[in-house]
Design a protein around this motif. Structure first.
Motif, short mmCIF file in Angstrom:
data_model
loop_
_atom_site.label_atom_id
_atom_site.label_comp_id
_atom_site.label_asym_id
_atom_site.label_seq_id
_atom_site.Cartn_x
_atom_site.Cartn_y
_atom_site.Cartn_z
N GLY A 159 0.81 -1.22 0.00
CA GLY A 159 0.00 0.00 0.00
C GLY A 159 0.84 1.26 0.00
O GLY A 159 0.52 2.23 0.70
N VAL A 160 1.93 1.24 -0.77
CA VAL A 160 2.84 2.39 -0.84
C VAL A 160 3.04 2.82 -2.28
O VAL A 160 2.57 2.16 -3.21
N ALA A 161 3.76 3.91 -2.48
CA ALA A 161 4.05 4.41 -3.82
C ALA A 161 5.15 3.58 -4.49
O ALA A 161 5.96 2.94 -3.81
N ARG A 162 5.17 3.62 -5.80
CA ARG A 162 6.17 2.86 -6.57
C ARG A 162 7.60 3.27 -6.19
O ARG A 162 8.48 2.40 -6.09
N ASN A 163 7.85 4.56 -5.95
CA ASN A 163 9.21 4.98 -5.58
C ASN A 163 9.63 4.39 -4.24
O ASN A 163 10.82 4.13 -4.02
#
Length: 90
Positions: A48-52
């Motif tokens: 549940g996090v950003a791709r970066n």
């Protein structure tokens, strides 16, 4: 796949929490040597996090020798982690 718990209030940043979780899976043999690591998209959904954030976690695992990346093919579990020679220089 349900999101794994990442604690945004923890002193350790989310990318390091993810790297520790994946590193644990590698060390326990849940992710076997030579096998692909889940894709960035799968890891984004899992945590549940950003791709970066996922990319930063994978960079930590590459630096520690847990994984290696083949351009245009993916990231794979290394045969054996190699310690970063910079560790312990602090």
């Amino acid at each position: 796949m349900a999101a794994r718990e990442i604690d945004p209030r923890a002193p350790e940043p989310p990318y390091r929490q993810i790297a520790a979780d994946l590193g644990g899976e590698i060390e326990r043999g849940e992710l076997a040597p030579g096998r692909p690591v889940p894709s960035e998209k799968e890891l984004v959904e899992r945590y549940g996090v950003a791709r970066n954030t996922v990319r930063s976690a994978l960079a930590v695992l590459r630096a520690s020798g847990h994984v290696y990346t083949v351009p245009s093919r993916g990231t794979y579990v290394a045969d054996r982690p190699v310690a970063d020679p910079r560790e312990g220089d602090e």
